[in-house]
Design a protein around this motif. Structure first.
Motif, PDB file in Angstrom:
ATOM      1  N   THR A 195       1.089  -0.095  86.910  1.00  0.00           N
ATOM      2  CA  THR A 195       0.437  -0.317  88.201  1.00  0.00           C
ATOM      3  C   THR A 195      -0.832   0.512  88.335  1.00  0.00           C
ATOM      4  OG1 THR A 195       2.605  -0.763  89.194  1.00  0.00           O
ATOM      5  CG2 THR A 195       0.784  -0.312  90.695  1.00  0.00           C
ATOM      6  N   ARG A 196      -0.732   1.790  88.002  1.00  0.00           N
ATOM      7  CA  ARG A 196      -1.909   2.661  88.098  1.00  0.00           C
ATOM      8  C   ARG A 196      -3.016   2.203  87.146  1.00  0.00           C
ATOM      9  NH1 ARG A 196      -1.545   8.254  89.575  1.00  0.00           N
ATOM     10  NH2 ARG A 196      -2.530   8.734  87.563  1.00  0.00           N
ATOM     11  N   THR A 197      -2.620   1.735  85.973  1.00  0.00           N
ATOM     12  CA  THR A 197      -3.604   1.322  84.970  1.00  0.00           C
ATOM     13  C   THR A 197      -4.384   0.095  85.412  1.00  0.00           C
ATOM     14  OG1 THR A 197      -2.232   2.233  83.182  1.00  0.00           O
ATOM     15  CG2 THR A 197      -3.900   0.602  82.568  1.00  0.00           C
ATOM     16  N   PHE A 198      -3.697  -0.852  86.057  1.00  0.00           N
ATOM     17  CA  PHE A 198      -4.335  -2.119  86.420  1.00  0.00           C
ATOM     18  C   PHE A 198      -4.874  -2.139  87.854  1.00  0.00           C
ATOM     19  CE2 PHE A 198      -2.204  -3.399  82.609  1.00  0.00           C
ATOM     20  CZ  PHE A 198      -2.984  -4.427  82.095  1.00  0.00           C
ATOM     21  N   LEU A 199      -4.659  -1.062  88.609  1.00  0.00           N
ATOM     22  CA  LEU A 199      -5.099  -1.038  90.004  1.00  0.00           C
ATOM     23  C   LEU A 199      -6.600  -1.255  90.192  1.00  0.00           C
ATOM     24  CD1 LEU A 199      -3.129   1.521  92.206  1.00  0.00           C
ATOM     25  CD2 LEU A 199      -3.706  -0.849  92.693  1.00  0.00           C
ATOM     26  N   PRO A 200      -7.469  -0.675  89.365  1.00  0.00           N
ATOM     27  CA  PRO A 200      -8.902  -0.928  89.585  1.00  0.00           C
ATOM     28  C   PRO A 200      -9.258  -2.409  89.560  1.00  0.00           C
ATOM     29  CG  PRO A 200      -8.605   0.940  88.115  1.00  0.00           C
ATOM     30  CD  PRO A 200      -7.251   0.343  88.314  1.00  0.00           C
ATOM     31  N   LEU A 201      -8.649  -3.178  88.638  1.00  0.00           N
ATOM     32  CA  LEU A 201      -8.912  -4.618  88.587  1.00  0.00           C
ATOM     33  C   LEU A 201      -8.385  -5.324  89.825  1.00  0.00           C
ATOM     34  CD1 LEU A 201      -8.085  -5.533  84.858  1.00  0.00           C
ATOM     35  CD2 LEU A 201     -10.306  -5.015  85.875  1.00  0.00           C
ATOM     36  N   LEU A 202      -7.221  -4.912  90.290  1.00  0.00           N
ATOM     37  CA  LEU A 202      -6.601  -5.556  91.451  1.00  0.00           C
ATOM     38  C   LEU A 202      -7.359  -5.220  92.738  1.00  0.00           C
ATOM     39  CD1 LEU A 202      -2.941  -4.789  90.393  1.00  0.00           C
ATOM     40  CD2 LEU A 202      -3.974  -7.062  90.458  1.00  0.00           C
ATOM     41  N   ARG A 203      -7.834  -3.992  92.846  1.00  0.00           N
ATOM     42  CA  ARG A 203      -8.619  -3.625  94.032  1.00  0.00           C
ATOM     43  C   ARG A 203      -9.921  -4.410  94.082  1.00  0.00           C
ATOM     44  NH1 ARG A 203     -10.667   0.788  93.765  1.00  0.00           N
ATOM     45  NH2 ARG A 203      -9.838   1.878  91.937  1.00  0.00           N
ATOM     46  N   GLN A 204     -10.527  -4.576  92.922  1.00  0.00           N
ATOM     47  CA  GLN A 204     -11.774  -5.324  92.861  1.00  0.00           C
ATOM     48  C   GLN A 204     -11.586  -6.772  93.308  1.00  0.00           C
ATOM     49  OE1 GLN A 204     -13.819  -4.910  89.101  1.00  0.00           O
ATOM     50  NE2 GLN A 204     -14.897  -6.857  89.352  1.00  0.00           N
ATOM     51  N   ALA A 205     -10.423  -7.348  92.978  1.00  0.00           N
ATOM     52  CA  ALA A 205     -10.148  -8.749  93.323  1.00  0.00           C
ATOM     53  C   ALA A 205      -9.510  -8.909  94.692  1.00  0.00           C
ATOM     54  CB  ALA A 205      -9.232  -9.357  92.260  1.00  0.00           C
ATOM     55  N   LYS A 206      -9.154  -7.766  95.339  1.00  0.00           N
ATOM     56  CA  LYS A 206      -8.354  -7.828  96.575  1.00  0.00           C
ATOM     57  C   LYS A 206      -7.126  -8.696  96.320  1.00  0.00           C
ATOM     58  CE  LYS A 206     -12.366  -7.358  99.650  1.00  0.00           C
ATOM     59  NZ  LYS A 206     -12.141  -5.942  99.950  1.00  0.00           N
ATOM     60  N   GLY A 207      -6.428  -8.377  95.243  1.00  0.00           N
ATOM     61  CA  GLY A 207      -5.350  -9.222  94.754  1.00  0.00           C
ATOM     62  C   GLY A 207      -3.972  -8.855  95.246  1.00  0.00           C
ATOM     63  N   ARG A 208      -2.973  -9.123  94.396  1.00  0.00           N
ATOM     64  CA  ARG A 208      -1.570  -8.978  94.786  1.00  0.00           C
ATOM     65  C   ARG A 208      -0.800  -8.140  93.753  1.00  0.00           C
ATOM     66  NH1 ARG A 208      -0.763 -13.389  98.410  1.00  0.00           N
ATOM     67  NH2 ARG A 208      -2.674 -13.385  99.637  1.00  0.00           N
ATOM     68  N   ILE A 209       0.129  -7.331  94.250  1.00  0.00           N
ATOM     69  CA  ILE A 209       1.089  -6.626  93.401  1.00  0.00           C
ATOM     70  C   ILE A 209       2.479  -7.068  93.823  1.00  0.00           C
ATOM     71  CG2 ILE A 209       2.042  -4.400  92.700  1.00  0.00           C
ATOM     72  CD1 ILE A 209      -0.671  -3.151  93.277  1.00  0.00           C
ATOM     73  N   VAL A 210       3.242  -7.608  92.891  1.00  0.00           N
ATOM     74  CA  VAL A 210       4.599  -8.089  93.160  1.00  0.00           C
ATOM     75  C   VAL A 210       5.553  -7.331  92.250  1.00  0.00           C
ATOM     76  CG1 VAL A 210       6.119 -10.093  93.256  1.00  0.00           C
ATOM     77  CG2 VAL A 210       3.663 -10.371  93.693  1.00  0.00           C
ATOM     78  N   THR A 211       6.516  -6.644  92.834  1.00  0.00           N
ATOM     79  CA  THR A 211       7.435  -5.815  92.059  1.00  0.00           C
ATOM     80  C   THR A 211       8.869  -6.296  92.232  1.00  0.00           C
ATOM     81  OG1 THR A 211       5.984  -3.884  92.287  1.00  0.00           O
ATOM     82  CG2 THR A 211       8.282  -3.472  91.698  1.00  0.00           C
ATOM     83  N   ILE A 212       9.553  -6.505  91.109  1.00  0.00           N
ATOM     84  CA  ILE A 212      10.965  -6.889  91.138  1.00  0.00           C
ATOM     85  C   ILE A 212      11.805  -5.623  91.196  1.00  0.00           C
ATOM     86  CG2 ILE A 212      12.777  -8.245  90.057  1.00  0.00           C
ATOM     87  CD1 ILE A 212      10.287  -9.857  90.775  1.00  0.00           C
ATOM     88  N   SER A 213      12.498  -5.434  92.290  1.00  0.00           N
ATOM     89  CA  SER A 213      13.354  -4.251  92.440  1.00  0.00           C
ATOM     90  C   SER A 213      14.814  -4.699  92.494  1.00  0.00           C
ATOM     91  CB  SER A 213      12.959  -3.471  93.689  1.00  0.00           C
ATOM     92  OG  SER A 213      13.684  -2.270  93.779  1.00  0.00           O
ATOM     93  N   SER A 214      15.633  -4.009  93.276  1.00  0.00           N
ATOM     94  CA  SER A 214      17.062  -4.350  93.360  1.00  0.00           C
ATOM     95  C   SER A 214      17.670  -3.794  94.643  1.00  0.00           C
ATOM     96  CB  SER A 214      17.804  -3.772  92.155  1.00  0.00           C
ATOM     97  OG  SER A 214      19.207  -3.876  92.326  1.00  0.00           O
ATOM     98  N   PRO A 215      18.634  -4.510  95.234  1.00  0.00           N
ATOM     99  CA  PRO A 215      19.353  -3.961  96.391  1.00  0.00           C
ATOM    100  C   PRO A 215      20.061  -2.649  96.074  1.00  0.00           C
ATOM    101  CG  PRO A 215      19.753  -6.316  96.207  1.00  0.00           C
ATOM    102  CD  PRO A 215      19.035  -5.906  94.952  1.00  0.00           C
ATOM    103  N   SER A 216      20.387  -2.412  94.787  1.00  0.00           N
ATOM    104  CA  SER A 216      21.049  -1.155  94.417  1.00  0.00           C
ATOM    105  C   SER A 216      20.125   0.039  94.588  1.00  0.00           C
ATOM    106  CB  SER A 216      21.549  -1.224  92.970  1.00  0.00           C
ATOM    107  OG  SER A 216      20.478  -1.405  92.072  1.00  0.00           O
ATOM    108  N   GLY A 217      18.836  -0.200  94.783  1.00  0.00           N
ATOM    109  CA  GLY A 217      17.917   0.889  95.079  1.00  0.00           C
ATOM    110  C   GLY A 217      17.914   1.275  96.539  1.00  0.00           C
ATOM    111  N   GLU A 218      18.625   0.512  97.362  1.00  0.00           N
ATOM    112  CA  GLU A 218      18.690   0.797  98.790  1.00  0.00           C
ATOM    113  C   GLU A 218      20.114   1.028  99.288  1.00  0.00           C
ATOM    114  OE1 GLU A 218      14.774  -1.635 100.293  1.00  0.00           O
ATOM    115  OE2 GLU A 218      16.708  -2.601 100.531  1.00  0.00           O
ATOM    116  N   HIS A 219      21.097   0.584  98.515  1.00  0.00           N
ATOM    117  CA  HIS A 219      22.492   0.738  98.929  1.00  0.00           C
ATOM    118  C   HIS A 219      23.303   1.343  97.781  1.00  0.00           C
ATOM    119  CE1 HIS A 219      21.562  -1.566 102.500  1.00  0.00           C
ATOM    120  NE2 HIS A 219      21.079  -2.539 101.750  1.00  0.00           N
ATOM    121  N   PRO A 220      24.270   2.197  98.101  1.00  0.00           N
ATOM    122  CA  PRO A 220      24.992   2.952  97.063  1.00  0.00           C
ATOM    123  C   PRO A 220      26.100   2.146  96.389  1.00  0.00           C
ATOM    124  CG  PRO A 220      25.796   3.583  99.229  1.00  0.00           C
ATOM    125  CD  PRO A 220      24.672   2.597  99.465  1.00  0.00           C
ATOM    126  N   PHE A 221      25.727   1.269  95.488  1.00  0.00           N
ATOM    127  CA  PHE A 221      26.729   0.510  94.743  1.00  0.00           C
ATOM    128  C   PHE A 221      27.443   1.429  93.753  1.00  0.00           C
ATOM    129  CE2 PHE A 221      23.944  -2.944  96.078  1.00  0.00           C
ATOM    130  CZ  PHE A 221      24.870  -3.884  96.489  1.00  0.00           C
TER     131      PHE A 221
END
Length: 412
Positions: free
Chosen positions: A203-229
């Motif tokens: 993300t940090r590496t590609f951010l300059p290109l994305l800022r220049q384009a006013k683009g999108r960042i989409v991240t696949i996470s998980s419900p286990s990162g919010e609830h204690p499974f």
């Protein structure tokens, strides 16, 4: 009399619009949409009460106009942005969500940069065979900053003066089949290296290109990162760190015009999740590296049951990846993408219970949802005077119950 007749028919029109809008939102209901659903219901109730008081025809017409405006503003989906000229960088395309996303976006006309761990692997060969010449395959291990930097240089060289519209952070790792106490430190570090530090590096590496384009960042996470499974401590901790980073980034990039979205999938059959040999290898590695004293206190039969539960859940996971792929497309092309997407069945109920019901109920729900363990640790069984045979029978009973259980399990 005429005013009453006009008011009646306008009343019917207004209620049809409001009720129709509320029903539509319920049919696509997600926890993130709760405020708008409540607003629709509140507006419906308010208009119903006003109409019950026989409002004048002029006021009824005004209410109708406002209702129509609200309906077409809130309930009608906005058209997607054009695909032409847009380029997207996707990590983790050897299999699963990444592979399916690369194919979908290529078919839609995107210029796709897809990273794989093995350029000669089955996933890479499949993408070469079915995708257009617009797709570029890059060999990248996201835990290696030099490879990520090289991928940036290759992407910029291919794009030339064109912009990079989107980054899809999909690459992830789940290597855990046990309780937090006896999960190997290598599992904790492995999950953090890939799921958090690797995604952070990309993300940090590609951010300059994305800022220049006013683009999108989409991240696949998980419900286990919010609830204690239970039994997902290492994986969940890495996703929790990722979620906080993504949310912070969303605030920081708002002035730059970059939209940041997080996708939380339910249980899908991806990667090594359905590979029996993979689970056997992880189990043997755990047994061999566990301290003898800890193995004695928990018992090998306790660990065996956990491994069997993971395998059972993986076998019954959803093979249709389209709910996740559809949300990725929406996050990339919607004029106003959602901050969070809940992709897959079962998540609405789970988030409702965990967000709005007492902690005692939500804790019990999570314990029953994911690991319905029957076997107690050996040390606890000795305290209660239970025999090993009792628990061996429990293992068999638990396996039968889990195979018959069709409720959604949460593991990526």
């Amino acid at each position: 009399m005429e005013d009453c007749a006009v008011s009646f028919w306008i009343y019917i029109g207004v209620m049809s619009i409001l009720v129709g809008g509320a029903v539509k939102k319920f049919l696509t209901f997600q926890i993130g949409a709760m405020p708008s659903v409540v607003a629709w219901l509140g507006a419906t109730l308010l208009v119903e009460r006003l109409c019950a008081l026989c409002m004048p025809a002029v006021l009824a017409r005004l209410v109708l106009c406002v209702s129509c405006w609200l309906y077409f503003t809130w309930a009608t989906p906005k058209p997607f942005l054009p695909v032409e000229g847009k380029a997207v960088f996707i990590t983790g395309c050897d299999s699963g969500f990444g592979n399916a996303t690369a194919k979908r976006l290529d078919a839609m006309g995107f210029e796709v940069f897809a990273t794989v761990l093995n350029l000669d692997g089955g996933g890479a060969k499949h993408l070469r065979r079915v995708c257009s010449s617009r797709l570029t395959l890059l060999q990248v291990d996201i835990t290696q900053p030099q490879q990520v930097q090289q991928a940036l240089l290759d992407t910029k060289a291919k794009l030339g003066m064109r912009d990079l519209w989107g980054l899809v952070n999909n690459a992830g790792l789940c290597v855990n089949i046990g309780d937090a106490e006896f999960s190997l430190m290598s599992n904790y570090r492995g999950c953090m290296e890939v799921n958090f530090f690797g995604t952070l590096t990309v993300t940090r590496t590609f951010l300059p290109l994305l800022r220049q384009a006013k683009g999108r960042i989409v991240t696949i996470s998980s419900p286990s990162g919010e609830h204690p499974f239970p039994c997902l401590a290492s994986y969940g901790a890495s996703k929790a760190a990722l979620n906080l980073f993504t949310n912070t980034l969303r605030h920081e990039l708002e002035p730059w015009g970059v939209k940041v979205s997080t996708i939380l999938p339910s249980a899908f059959k991806t990667g090594q999740s359905s590979n029996t040999e993979y689970w056997e290898k992880e189990y043997k590695n755990l047994i061999q590296n566990l301290p003898p004293s800890l193995l004695e206190e928990y018992g090998e039969e306790y660990l065996l049951e956990t491994k069997e539960l993971f395998q059972s859940y993986a076998k019954t996971a959803n093979e249709d990846l389209s709910p996740v792929i559809n949300t990725i497309v929406d996050a990339l092309l919607s004029p106003q993408p959602q901050v969070r997407y809940y992709a897959g069945p079962g998540l609405t109920l789970m988030y409702f219970i965990c967000s709005y019901l007492p902690l005692s109920i939500s804790d019990r729900f999570l314990q029953k949802l994911f690991v319905q363990k029957k076997v107690m640790p050996r040390a606890l069984r000795k305290q209660q005077g239970l025999s090993l045979n009792d628990n061996n029978n429990s293992i068999k009973e638990n396996m039968n119950n889990s195979n018959n259980n069709s409720f959604t399990k949460i593991i990526d």
